[in-house]
Design a protein around this motif. Structure first.
Motif, mmCIF file in Angstrom:
data_model
loop_
_atom_site.group_PDB
_atom_site.id
_atom_site.type_symbol
_atom_site.label_atom_id
_atom_site.label_comp_id
_atom_site.label_asym_id
_atom_site.label_seq_id
_atom_site.Cartn_x
_atom_site.Cartn_y
_atom_site.Cartn_z
ATOM 1 N N LEU A 312 1.012 -1.484 0.260
ATOM 2 C CA LEU A 312 -0.154 0.207 -0.040
ATOM 3 C C LEU A 312 1.090 1.650 0.021
ATOM 4 O O LEU A 312 0.138 2.566 0.258
ATOM 5 C CB LEU A 312 -1.409 0.051 0.590
ATOM 6 N N GLY A 313 2.119 0.963 0.793
ATOM 7 C CA GLY A 313 3.057 2.282 0.227
ATOM 8 C C GLY A 313 3.414 3.187 1.333
ATOM 9 O O GLY A 313 3.807 4.223 1.363
ATOM 10 N N ILE A 314 2.865 2.520 2.246
ATOM 11 C CA ILE A 314 2.762 3.122 3.606
ATOM 12 C C ILE A 314 4.185 2.338 4.264
ATOM 13 O O ILE A 314 4.643 1.412 3.925
ATOM 14 C CB ILE A 314 1.703 2.596 5.107
ATOM 15 N N TYR A 318 8.432 2.242 11.538
ATOM 16 C CA TYR A 318 8.472 2.047 12.724
ATOM 17 C C TYR A 318 8.230 0.930 13.320
ATOM 18 O O TYR A 318 7.548 0.921 14.561
ATOM 19 C CB TYR A 318 7.495 3.490 12.967
ATOM 20 N N VAL A 325 5.820 0.246 15.867
ATOM 21 C CA VAL A 325 4.557 -0.084 15.872
ATOM 22 C C VAL A 325 4.376 0.380 14.651
ATOM 23 O O VAL A 325 4.931 0.854 13.629
ATOM 24 C CB VAL A 325 4.304 1.427 16.324
ATOM 25 N N PRO A 326 3.328 -0.353 13.864
ATOM 26 C CA PRO A 326 2.495 -0.378 13.069
ATOM 27 C C PRO A 326 2.685 1.198 12.407
ATOM 28 O O PRO A 326 1.457 1.117 13.079
ATOM 29 C CB PRO A 326 1.620 -1.526 12.631
ATOM 30 N N SER A 327 1.701 1.580 11.373
ATOM 31 C CA SER A 327 0.810 2.409 11.093
ATOM 32 C C SER A 327 -0.090 2.549 11.108
ATOM 33 O O SER A 327 -0.919 3.438 12.053
ATOM 34 C CB SER A 327 1.417 3.218 9.410
ATOM 35 N N VAL A 328 -0.695 1.575 11.359
ATOM 36 C CA VAL A 328 -2.114 1.107 10.749
ATOM 37 C C VAL A 328 -2.482 -0.809 10.899
ATOM 38 O O VAL A 328 -1.520 -1.302 10.527
ATOM 39 C CB VAL A 328 -2.577 1.434 9.355
ATOM 40 N N SER A 329 -3.508 -0.893 10.980
ATOM 41 C CA SER A 329 -3.950 -1.994 11.116
ATOM 42 C C SER A 329 -4.525 -3.095 10.482
ATOM 43 O O SER A 329 -4.663 -3.784 9.285
ATOM 44 C CB SER A 329 -4.056 -2.546 12.925
ATOM 45 N N GLN A 330 -5.937 -1.952 10.664
ATOM 46 C CA GLN A 330 -6.752 -2.503 9.321
ATOM 47 C C GLN A 330 -6.843 -1.330 8.235
ATOM 48 O O GLN A 330 -7.352 0.157 8.281
ATOM 49 C CB GLN A 330 -8.050 -1.605 10.084
ATOM 50 N N PRO A 332 -6.655 0.215 4.463
ATOM 51 C CA PRO A 332 -8.063 0.610 3.539
ATOM 52 C C PRO A 332 -8.298 -0.305 2.602
ATOM 53 O O PRO A 332 -7.550 -0.959 2.259
ATOM 54 C CB PRO A 332 -7.815 2.032 3.290
ATOM 55 N N ILE A 355 -2.622 -6.979 13.029
ATOM 56 C CA ILE A 355 -2.907 -6.867 14.673
ATOM 57 C C ILE A 355 -1.905 -6.263 15.141
ATOM 58 O O ILE A 355 -2.160 -4.775 16.305
ATOM 59 C CB ILE A 355 -2.588 -8.074 15.622
ATOM 60 N N TYR B 165 -11.003 5.628 4.262
ATOM 61 C CA TYR B 165 -9.804 4.633 3.929
ATOM 62 C C TYR B 165 -10.249 4.951 2.379
ATOM 63 O O TYR B 165 -9.565 3.817 1.946
ATOM 64 C CB TYR B 165 -10.645 3.292 4.376
ATOM 65 N N SER B 175 2.054 8.646 10.488
ATOM 66 C CA SER B 175 2.925 8.021 11.426
ATOM 67 C C SER B 175 4.102 9.012 11.579
ATOM 68 O O SER B 175 4.134 10.016 12.539
ATOM 69 C CB SER B 175 3.263 6.940 10.397
#
Lengths: 649, 649
Positions: A312-314, A318, A325-330, A332, A355, B165, B175
């Motif tokens: 997703l290019g995120i 981190y 810590v991931p940026s996001v868990s769910q 988009p 998770i 989303y 982040s």
């Protein structure tokens, strides 16, 4: 249909699938046959006598015609095609003792038990097609085109409905398409994320295209991407493929990919490679069944947290730095085409939520597939790869953790380690007197190296034969040409160079053993820490579910005997297979089950092991074969190993 | 604060705003003053005597110092600054009769009545900002960044919540922004379209930016775009501007724009011009109050159906072809930036839905603003422009129609027609004996042409003076230098060339009159057809709401006297002003009222007039001043015009 193979003189039988190799069947039955070349029939040591039934043999010129007439066969080049009985010659069955014991292998992969885990699912996918024959506009009925379409759908099916407002092309294309199809069109409807959300019109096609409705499930592995194309009109798999993850040129594992992503343009390059790999899958499956990529109406994928971020290019930066810590868990629900995926602009790419940094969507998909969130039974879910991801819980609660097991089971950190591809030693027995090996390789070729299941077979066999002790150290009390010191210290020669495909002796070293023990120790300490955190012990577990490619090929007895898996009733173990892919497949086919993924994610609580004192203590105690606390392994200590193990403690 | 102006000898008073021109005040009072140059004080014909109070006069060198001492003033260059009484000289007030009648003008724009229409609204905009001070991640609290953000918001405000989303940049930027702000950030939340939908996190900014929350309301007119910048923290208008719609180079009206859109690249060019005009508004308002365009968090617009299609790049082709079908009526909630609008990528552009090809979002916004959908009273909503759009209904039902009134009221099809800009004749009286005109122009300059309200003043005056008859034809029974035949047939000279800014005589021709009668006839037939369709007559109407720029400046008595508006109790007429902009402003400020737009749209049913036999019959009957059926205009026929009108029938 399966065939029964009976080995004389001890009358031990196993059931195997048609086409199974006779040497592999013997290994499965725990029968030792001297076989050191892996299987191209040249060493001529694995001779057996055919007593009853027929066997298909290749490379029979290794035997004299008289031998063939007398029923002599080379096990390594023999294929089971019906029920057979074979006699193991005296020279081979020298170690009668082991034959009398029960088979040391347990692999009860039954379709039934998989069904009891994953249940059934219906064909009610998240997208559906509807053919409409609309009345043409007239002066007394000149509502806007979109309203006409919605009215037509509402007259056909109940429920609320709205156009996909996030897809501007839909309204731009609508009017020309309606006229191109002369007001006969097919709409694609996307179910809402939740039950009370309206269905959305995501695309309109001229004419009746309801027969073409496909979904793609993708398993986004660090090494390979698997793809399964499903006909969403009947839920059947119509094509299946896998490709290498093209990111591999930027690093073998996720950590090196994170490092690469921090270079200028690195993240973009990694994303493009992931997209390239997905497009390769789409091209392959579409070519196979002769459909257009635009006929795929939904893509559902699962992968570890880093893979999902990269696709997703995120920036995954981190994830690697404490506190991880991931940026996001769910993730988009993305337009696949917006990422560069070869898909119709309306097509959504769903990625299973993660998770934590190291417990990813592949695990959530697996847990989702095996319905832990629906069961009262408390399960221990294990997926062994570079990391070992563990989940404990049931429909009321779940805890999860990732332990840095290291890549031993994937062949990493092992001198001759390799993945389970052609030439990998996957099964192994040792003659307790001659200390000569019996090796079975993937593809029955000469060996190239040792894969995870091979390692799990080699270690307990070496312990039993007294070659190594329970700390994984060479006992050094046996003189044998195969036991020697090499550049990495003490080692055992599994295959001599002339019997291998790599022109070198294939050995297992004390360093290899050390790495393996650390890996299995981390996993076992992980089980214990998680169980502790919820206040239960192994006896509180109803089931152990083994997921992942390695888990699906694991030999229970041996894995337990080295302390990789807990020593529990073998009937409580279940093989899930590729849970990540299975979750995607189920979700793609059955929207009702897809919606339950939310519950799964909400149930799961992550436990960070990296600074957990409990975990460190358990880990230190687990650096032993099977464990320093033998009370945890009652069946191992009461088995054949007992005396030897105890003697040396 | 307003000032009272009293005209002697007939003691007629009007109330005007400070700064009003004395000539305009006289025209408003129905007082005839000879004034043919429009107002730069050179013709020196509009002399009045100041009896009481002070007047500010410019260009007083047109008078002798003695005249000034004696209280003589030129009305056209005099500005009201306090209550005054003026005497109209004998020579001027020759036609005493008209002075004794009640003023022929009725313009009761009261703020109170506007409030009774539009009600009140709260400051609870569709977007809001929230400042958060988040705990930093630690090993025992290392949930994903997005989850941390959501947890922080949930601890501050109740309600369900999800990240946007559809805006992938949000997760990509999250982040770094969290760390840039050292875990102190401001989130922008977007309310759901419906009440049960979760709020969405659309953007995150480092630090506390809650003070900067702005919304932009845009009225997308065919000729001009109006923009109003609102501080969404208090609902106040802080900047206001308007720009020409840059599409004007591709055609004056919507039909010529549709035609242009069919050229190669035409649609794209028109879209870009619309975007360019919006960006000009954004630049102007942001420069004025010194904020960044990225501080605008929501854009709400309304325009006719064609404007909306063009802005969104939707081909308007089928709007122009029978049966006149727009592609879509509810426009997608678009990312403004995706269209090229200078806005943060998270910012949504909402466009009011349209009803049909020629009843657009501007009408829906106006109806929404004046709360017809909430009232039991049955209203007739009228917006007069190139098309006349009409809505009849109340909170239970609404019918709407567009009549091709033609552009007469915007100056189109009128030889010296022009828009209501500087130099446009906007008020007119004629001396019933001398047949000399009294003209009032926008900006009190010499005249350039005639705007809509000028036309509505000229026509009944010419009828009353007997210059034309009720069919709009010159009676030809009066010899006067101002009545003559020109290149377009019979005409009346309103201003001689030496008194104009264009160096030509400004005239009104029989063809002009014909166009005007057709335009008002179409509107009146529209009212009748709509009322018929719901089974009520004019007596069934509780209110008439006049919207739009022209409607807001219309002179009720005169508009009724020519049959443009129905002859109803004047107290039932309400001026809404720019309902399109007002609807946007209210929606932008009060989300609860914004949500009610759905009801408005659902209530409205479009009636197509183009093939309606009823409409055609009504139209033919309405081609008369005021109407062939005089029973529809009781107050007109009982007024001063009665005898003259009846005489000539």
């Amino acid at each position: 249909m399966e065939h029964k193979v009976t080995f004389l003189p001890d009358n031990i039988s196993v059931t195997v699938a048609p086409g199974e190799n006779l040497l592999a069947a013997a290994a499965l039955a725990g029968i030792y046959i001297q076989a050191s070349c892996g299987g191209d029939g040249v060493c001529r040591k694995c001779k057996v006598d055919l007593v009853e039934g027929k066997i298909r043999s290749s490379n029979s010129d290794s035997l004299t015609s008289r031998e063939i007439e007398e029923g002599v066969r080379l096990a390594c080049v023999s294929t089971i095609i019906e029920d057979v009985t074979v006699q193991i010659p005296d020279v081979v069955q020298a170690d009668g003792k082991s034959l009398k014991s029960k088979p040391k292998t347990t692999r009860t992969i039954s379709t039934e038990s998989l069904e009891s885990l994953v249940g059934t699912w219906k064909v009610q996918p998240p997208v559906r097609k509807l053919f409409l024959s609309l009345p043409k506009p007239a002066l007394d009925d000149n509502i806007p085109d979109m309203q006409r379409l919605i009215r037509g759908i509402s007259q056909t099916v109940p429920g609320t409905l709205e156009p996909d407002y996030d897809h501007p092309e839909l309204v731009r294309e609508l009017s020309p398409i309606l006229r191109e199809g002369d007001w006969e069109v097919t709409v694609i409807l996307l179910q809402g994320k939740q039950e009370n959300e309206p269905e959305r019109i995501i695309a309109v096609e001229p004419g009746d295209t309801t027969d073409n409705l496909y979904g793609l499930a993708i398993d986004l592995g660090t090494t390979t991407f698997g793809g399964v194309l499903i006909d969403l009109n009947n839920g059947k798999i119509i094509a299946e493929t896998s490709v290498y993850n093209s990111q591999i040129g930027y690093g073998e594992d996720v950590i090196s990919r994170i490092i690469y992503s921090q270079r200028t343009g690195g993240l973009k390059a990694l994303q493009e490679k992931a997209v390239y790999s997905i497009n390769s899958i789409i091209e392959k499956v579409c070519r196979e069944v002769v459909i257009s990529p635009s006929d795929i109406s939904y893509i559902m994928g699962a992968g570890n947290t880093i893979m999902a971020h990269l696709l997703l290019g995120i920036d995954p930066k981190y994830i690697r730095e404490a506190p991880y810590v991931p940026s996001v868990s769910q993730f988009p629900l993305t337009k696949a085409a917006a990422l560069g995926i070869m898909a119709h602009p309306s097509v959504r790419l769903f990625l299973y939520p993660c998770i934590s940094s190291y417990v990813g969507g592949d695990i959530v998909a697996g847990v989702h597939a095996c319905q832990m969130h629906e069961s009262e039974e408390i399960s221990l879910f294990i997926d062994i790869g570079t990391n070992g991801e563990i989940v404990v819980g049931n429909r009321e609660w779940m805890v999860t953790a990732a332990c840095s097991a290291g890549p031993a089971f994937e062949g990493g950190g092992i001198k001759y380690g390799m993945r389970a591809s052609s030439g990998a030693i996957e099964n192994f027995h040792i003659h307790k007197k001659t200390l000569d090996p019996m090796i079975v390789t993937v593809g029955n070729t000469n060996p190239r190296g040792i894969c995870g299941s091979g390692l799990i077979a080699i270690v307990p066999e070496l312990v039993e034969a007294g070659v190594i002790d329970q700390r994984g150290k060479f006992t050094q009390n046996t003189k044998h040409p195969r036991i020697r010191t090499g550049s990495d210290g003490w080692e055992y020669v599994i295959a001599w160079s002339h019997d291998t495909l790599i022109g070198e002796d294939i050995v297992i070293t004390e360093i290899d053993l050390d790495n393996l023990i650390r890996a299995k120790g981390a996993l076992f300490a992980g089980y214990q820490t998680l169980l502790d955190s919820v206040g239960i012990g192994f006896d509180g577990l109803d089931r152990v579910i083994l997921a992942g490619n390695f888990g699906s090929h694991i030999d229970l007895e041996r894995a337990i005997s080295i302390g990789l898996l807990p020593d529990m009733d073998r009937e409580r173990f279940f093989y899930l297979g590729n849970g990540s892919m299975l979750g995607c497949r189920i979700s793609l086919t059955d929207h009702r089950r897809f919606r339950q993924r939310v519950e799964v994610r909400q149930l799961m609580t992550n436990l960070e092991l990296s600074d957990n004192v409990n975990f460190m203590n358990y880990y230190m105690a687990a650096l032993f074969l099977p464990h320093t606390d033998m009370s945890l392994f009652p069946s191992v200590s009461s088995d054949c190993c007992e005396t030897k193990f105890n003697r040396r403690l």
